[in-house]
Motif scaffolding. Sequence first.
Motif, mmCIF file in Angstrom:
data_model
loop_
_atom_site.group_PDB
_atom_site.id
_atom_site.type_symbol
_atom_site.label_atom_id
_atom_site.label_comp_id
_atom_site.label_asym_id
_atom_site.label_seq_id
_atom_site.Cartn_x
_atom_site.Cartn_y
_atom_site.Cartn_z
ATOM 1 N N UNK A 227 0.800 -1.211 0.000
ATOM 2 C CA UNK A 227 0.000 0.000 0.000
ATOM 3 C C UNK A 227 0.836 1.266 0.000
ATOM 4 N N UNK A 228 1.994 1.187 0.671
ATOM 5 C CA UNK A 228 2.802 2.394 0.839
ATOM 6 C C UNK A 228 4.102 2.246 0.046
ATOM 7 N N UNK A 229 4.197 2.951 -1.062
ATOM 8 C CA UNK A 229 5.415 2.936 -1.867
ATOM 9 C C UNK A 229 6.462 3.832 -1.230
ATOM 10 N N UNK A 230 7.740 3.472 -1.392
ATOM 11 C CA UNK A 230 8.799 4.220 -0.700
ATOM 12 C C UNK A 230 9.929 4.555 -1.661
ATOM 13 N N UNK A 231 10.268 5.837 -1.731
ATOM 14 C CA UNK A 231 11.387 6.263 -2.576
ATOM 15 C C UNK A 231 12.489 6.796 -1.666
ATOM 16 N N UNK A 232 13.705 6.307 -1.868
ATOM 17 C CA UNK A 232 14.812 6.669 -0.987
ATOM 18 C C UNK A 232 15.608 7.850 -1.552
ATOM 19 N N UNK A 233 16.492 8.336 -0.701
ATOM 20 C CA UNK A 233 17.316 9.477 -1.080
ATOM 21 C C UNK A 233 18.243 9.162 -2.255
ATOM 22 N N UNK A 234 18.961 8.061 -2.136
ATOM 23 C CA UNK A 234 19.982 7.770 -3.139
ATOM 24 C C UNK A 234 19.457 6.768 -4.167
ATOM 25 N N UNK A 235 19.172 7.259 -5.372
ATOM 26 C CA UNK A 235 18.581 6.354 -6.362
ATOM 27 C C UNK A 235 19.514 5.198 -6.698
ATOM 28 N N UNK A 236 20.824 5.450 -6.630
ATOM 29 C CA UNK A 236 21.772 4.389 -6.956
ATOM 30 C C UNK A 236 21.557 3.140 -6.118
ATOM 31 N N UNK A 237 21.168 3.350 -4.866
ATOM 32 C CA UNK A 237 21.062 2.210 -3.969
ATOM 33 C C UNK A 237 19.672 1.596 -3.939
ATOM 34 N N UNK A 238 18.787 2.030 -4.816
ATOM 35 C CA UNK A 238 17.474 1.366 -4.844
ATOM 36 C C UNK A 238 17.142 0.776 -6.203
ATOM 37 N N UNK B 212 20.092 -4.125 -13.786
ATOM 38 C CA UNK B 212 21.015 -3.364 -14.636
ATOM 39 C C UNK B 212 20.344 -2.571 -15.758
ATOM 40 N N UNK B 213 19.173 -2.983 -16.208
ATOM 41 C CA UNK B 213 18.546 -2.286 -17.337
ATOM 42 C C UNK B 213 17.223 -1.652 -16.888
ATOM 43 N N UNK B 214 16.959 -0.434 -17.378
ATOM 44 C CA UNK B 214 15.816 0.364 -16.917
ATOM 45 C C UNK B 214 14.507 -0.423 -16.860
ATOM 46 N N UNK B 215 14.080 -1.001 -17.989
ATOM 47 C CA UNK B 215 12.755 -1.631 -17.990
ATOM 48 C C UNK B 215 12.705 -2.820 -17.039
ATOM 49 N N UNK B 216 13.844 -3.440 -16.844
ATOM 50 C CA UNK B 216 13.848 -4.612 -15.971
ATOM 51 C C UNK B 216 13.748 -4.234 -14.505
ATOM 52 N N UNK B 217 14.308 -3.079 -14.187
ATOM 53 C CA UNK B 217 14.161 -2.629 -12.808
ATOM 54 C C UNK B 217 12.697 -2.308 -12.524
ATOM 55 N N UNK B 218 12.029 -1.700 -13.493
ATOM 56 C CA UNK B 218 10.618 -1.364 -13.283
ATOM 57 C C UNK B 218 9.783 -2.636 -13.151
ATOM 58 N N UNK C 31 14.572 5.553 -22.712
ATOM 59 C CA UNK C 31 15.664 4.979 -21.923
ATOM 60 C C UNK C 31 15.427 3.521 -21.566
ATOM 61 N N UNK C 32 14.352 2.929 -22.107
ATOM 62 C CA UNK C 32 13.935 1.622 -21.594
ATOM 63 C C UNK C 32 15.021 0.545 -21.668
ATOM 64 N N UNK C 33 15.847 0.579 -22.711
ATOM 65 C CA UNK C 33 16.892 -0.436 -22.858
ATOM 66 C C UNK C 33 18.248 0.000 -22.308
ATOM 67 N N UNK C 34 18.268 1.188 -21.702
ATOM 68 C CA UNK C 34 19.555 1.713 -21.227
ATOM 69 C C UNK C 34 20.035 0.986 -19.974
ATOM 70 N N UNK C 35 21.361 0.985 -19.816
ATOM 71 C CA UNK C 35 21.926 0.501 -18.563
ATOM 72 C C UNK C 35 21.666 1.558 -17.496
ATOM 73 N N UNK C 36 21.162 1.116 -16.338
ATOM 74 C CA UNK C 36 20.783 2.066 -15.289
ATOM 75 C C UNK C 36 21.960 2.935 -14.852
ATOM 76 N N UNK C 37 23.172 2.371 -14.882
ATOM 77 C CA UNK C 37 24.293 3.163 -14.364
ATOM 78 C C UNK C 37 24.687 4.302 -15.294
ATOM 79 N N UNK C 38 24.112 4.323 -16.493
ATOM 80 C CA UNK C 38 24.454 5.400 -17.420
ATOM 81 C C UNK C 38 23.479 6.584 -17.354
ATOM 82 N N UNK C 39 22.422 6.470 -16.537
ATOM 83 C CA UNK C 39 21.448 7.560 -16.457
ATOM 84 C C UNK C 39 22.001 8.706 -15.616
#
Lengths: 224, 209
Positions: A74-85, A89-95, A125-133
């Motif tokens: 019910x309660x979604x949580x977004x943290x300070x450091x996006x790198x650590x959440x 490795x790939x955008x669409x897969x993280x989603x 950005x769907x196929x991008x590597x997350x570390x390149x954003x």
Amino acid sequence: MIQVSNVNHRFGERAVLTGINLSIRERRVGVIGANGSGKSTFARLLNGLLIPDNGTVIVDGLDTREDVKAVRRRVGFVFQNPDNQIVFPVVEEDIAFGLKNLKLPKHEIAQKVDTVLAKYGLTHLRDQAAHLLSGGEKQLLAISAVLVMEPRYVVLDEPMTLLDLRNKKLVLDTIHTIEQPVILITHDLDHLQDFERVIVFDEGRVVADGPPREATRRYTQAMA
Amino acid sequence: MLSLYVPGGSFIHRAPAAVKLLILLIGSAALFMVSSIPVHAAELVLIAGLFHAARLPWRDTVRQLRTAMILLIPIFLFHVFITDWVLGLETVLRILVLLLLAVLVTLTTKPTEMIDVLEAAARPLRHVGVNPSKASMMLSMVIRFIPMMMREAQEILEAQRARGLDRNAIALLMPLLIKTLKMADDLSEAIEARGYDPEPVVPVWRKKG
Ligand SMILES: Nc1ncnc2c1ncn2[C@@H]1O[C@H](COP(=O)(O)OP(=O)(O)O)[C@@H](O)[C@H]1O
Ligand SMILES: [Mg+2]
């Protein structure tokens, strides 16, 4: 509604939250306070990442102590450091990660991922590597990954603190478009100007609670 | 080598990850059964064609291979001095073909697809108590965090150089370790917040009935 009743919490000897009683039913609630005032600890109570020593936290009738899984959905949580959440490795897969955990059928996952990518302007950005954003794009990814789960509430713990000015604006604008009730932790008053309610923490206590103007005055006094 | 997937729409990109990995596996086994310089040279040409078909930027490919290339030189020289240059050439060609194949697969396959295949391949391990979905999740995270760790290491080195410190393994490893622990802590909390709940896997010998 989120109901926090008689909450006290300590880490070792240190009382981090003292006598917290709040009920939250507004669409836009800001939480502000100095570093170490207990904001993050408070935020973690709301989705059961932390169970308080005393007192209860009830989300739509569900006690975090008893139904932690249901509360987290019910309660979604977004943290300070996006790198650590960002886990994948790939955008669409993280989603897709949270949806896969729910064991939804593949086509349904794909469709939800498409919708959220389009909504938050991440389709390219769907196929991008997350570390390149960029930092802002990473935080948008983290927010999208939370919103794709369709939580009833969204708690964001200083999601803009680590970003540069331009990315701060990008993320703040996105937060404004969230349909669900938002609880935004920040230490920048400017972010809360059009919020309905602002709660001010100081040394683990709520020292002000009301419309932004009033809270602002109290916060500026406390910081002086 | 790990998360360098280059998005694209070529038939190589679209080929199922399982097929690509299988070809890589069989190809590398076959490679060591054939010893013929002309055959290996022909393979090189074929692979160059595949790279072209996949429309991969040469720069990425070369960058991937640079370190490995440097290793090929001493291998070749070793053979020249110890055995003969023909054997040296053959060995080097073989390794090169193998590397290029592996790079081709990594550059054209989404890491997660690759992991899905490995997860499926690891499924029989359930019986000995390995949780394939948990294992594949860990693998994903490793892939996700390698570039971050490299960047952290880079930053630490730069900060130390700026302070005029010499290169020193401990001075690098300590802050890196601390950062890694903090990162792991944040990450596990984030995963929890996102509702991750792997089904527990019970090894067969502990199952009742
Ligand atoms: N896991 C923990 N263990 C021990 N102390 C903690 C922990 N988390 C937070 N604290 C302490 O609790 C206090 C409040 O922290 P926090 O809620 O993170 O504040 P804020 O988010 O407002 O900066 C700080 O003094 C912090 O050092
Ligand atoms: Mg905090």
